[in-house]
Structure formats: structure tokens, C-alpha cells
Design an enzyme around this catalytic site. Structure first.
Site, PDB file in Angstrom:
ATOM      1  N   HIS A 131       0.836  -1.206   0.000  1.00  0.00           N
ATOM      2  CA  HIS A 131       0.000   0.000   0.000  1.00  0.00           C
ATOM      3  C   HIS A 131       0.872   1.257   0.000  1.00  0.00           C
ATOM      4  CE1 HIS A 131      -3.361  -2.628   0.861  1.00  0.00           C
ATOM      5  NE2 HIS A 131      -4.198  -1.607   0.948  1.00  0.00           N
ATOM      6  N   HIS A 180       0.665  -3.900   9.216  1.00  0.00           N
ATOM      7  CA  HIS A 180       2.058  -3.657   8.822  1.00  0.00           C
ATOM      8  C   HIS A 180       2.847  -3.070   9.987  1.00  0.00           C
ATOM      9  CE1 HIS A 180       2.492  -4.635   4.620  1.00  0.00           C
ATOM     10  NE2 HIS A 180       1.378  -3.999   4.311  1.00  0.00           N
TER      11      HIS A 180
END
Length: 217
Positions: A131, A180
Site C-alpha cells: 500500500h 504492517h
């Protein structure tokens, strides 16, 4: 002027490579474990229903579907409205190349995702963040192209602020949602920065070569 832009792009490429290399060594050498844990704890300390909804929306902007939708819209505008074929190719190479490079890097590093407090589900490996890398490449090249076609300072400043803000919040959303590590996000930014700067360097090198060919002897 073009040579100066070439120099800048090359320097940014080298800085991104060095930065990513150092980050990778420190991350997999486990020197940044405490940093990751502390940042995740701090960011997830902001948790609220409204903020979770907002972060999921920004995360969607950096998802595969979000990137594909924005890419199709921008490519259509560049090709059919502005008819800037070279910019069309540059945009496509940056966005598609970033996605491919990210998948290759994840297969190399094989880092598992954090499992502290998940607010969303995600599959695949963690480093570098896809992302964050896609956001840096997509909104970075979009900012670069819009900058070229805006002559006013306030317009350029606005485009830069919006591009940077979207990219940063997308990365932050991945930490907030617990999918993450912060070092994944930083790695995504640096890898995306490398690919963006390298692509711009090649693009401007080609432009310099073409201008040299048409320049009177």
C-alpha cells in the site's frame, strides 16, 4: 534546466537505494524491533470507531482496487483529453512497475505481518508495504505530472501538500489497522521513491536526448 532535473532525479534514486538498504539491514538484524512495537502501540492508542472507519477508507485508496481505479481514470485523461502519450507511458510504467517490484521484493524478504492487534485482515508477506509503495509511486507521479501543467505557486503547493498528505495517511492507516510494521511502511516509501525517481530519471534522460537531436548544430 533539464540537466539539473536529471541530476536531482539521479540523486533521489541513489538516496532511496541507500536508505532502503540501511533500513533492510537494521530491520532484519532486529535492531528496530523496539521501534516497531512502540510506534504500533502509540498509533493504535488513538483507536476509535470513527478513526477506524476513516483509516479503512484511506487504506482502500492504496489497495489494488483503489490503485487500479485511479490509474484507469488518470490514464484515460492523459491519453484521450491531454493526448500526452509520453506522460501516459511514464504513468503506466511507474504504477505497474511499482506493483510488480513490490511483489518480487516480498517474495525475497518473506517477512510475516504483525500479530499484535488487528483491525483489518490482510494476506501475503509484510515487507515492504505494498500500500505504501503503491501510494508513493501513484500519488508521487500524479503530483509530478500535475506540477508540470500548473504554473501558479499556490496551485503547485496545493498539489504537493495533497499528494504528500494522502501518501502519509495511507501508510499510517496500515500501521493503525495492525497489518504492517512501521518499518514495512518506511520500506514501502523508500522502494516506491526509488522506482519513482528512477523512472523520472529515465523519462527526463530520453527527453534530453530528443531535445539534443532537434537542437541546431
Amino acid at each position: 534546466m533539464l540537466k539539473w532535473k536529471l541530476t536531482q532525479a539521479l540523486l533521489l534514486t541513489l538516496l532511496a537505494v541507500v536508505g532502503f538498504g540501511l533500513l533492510t539491514i537494521l530491520t532484519f538484524g532486529e535492531q528496530l524491533q523496539a521501534f516497531d512495537t512502540q510506534v504500533i502501540t502509540w498509533v493504535q492508542g488513538w483507536e476509535s470507531p470513527a478513526l477506524t472507519t476513516t483509516m479503512k477508507l484511506f487504506s482502500d485508496l492504496g489497495s489494488t482496487l483503489g490503485v487500479v481505479i485511479v490509474t484507469i481514470l488518470i490514464l484515460g485523461y492523459l491519453y484521450f483529453v491531454l493526448r500526452h502519450r509520453s506522460e501516459y507511458l511514464l504513468f503506466f510504467v511507474v504504477v505497474a512497475g511499482s506493483a510488480g517490484l513490490n511483489q518480487a521484493m516480498k517474495l525475497v524478504f518473506h517477512r510475516l505481518r504483525p500479530d499484535l492487534h488487528r483491525l483489518a485482515e490482510a494476506s501475503g508477506y509484510s515487507f515492504p508495504s505494498g500500500h505504501s509503495m503503491s501510494a508513493f509511486a501513484l500519488y508521487g507521479i500524479l503530483t509530478f505530472l500535475l506540477w508540470r501543467h500548473i504554473s501558479t505557486r499556490w496551485g503547485r503547493a496545493l498539489i504537493l501538500i495533497v499528494g504528500v498528505a494522502i501518501t502519509l495517511v495511507i501508510g499510517l492507516s496500515r500501521i493503525y489497522l495492525g497489518v504492517h510494521y512501521p518499518t514495512d511502511v518506511l520500506g514501502g516509501y523508500l522502494a516506491g521513491g526509488f522506482w519513482l525517481a528512477a523512472s523520472m530519471w529515465v523519462y527526463q534522460s530520453v527527453a534530453e536526448s530528443r531535445s539534443a537531436l532537434v537542437r541546431p548544430m
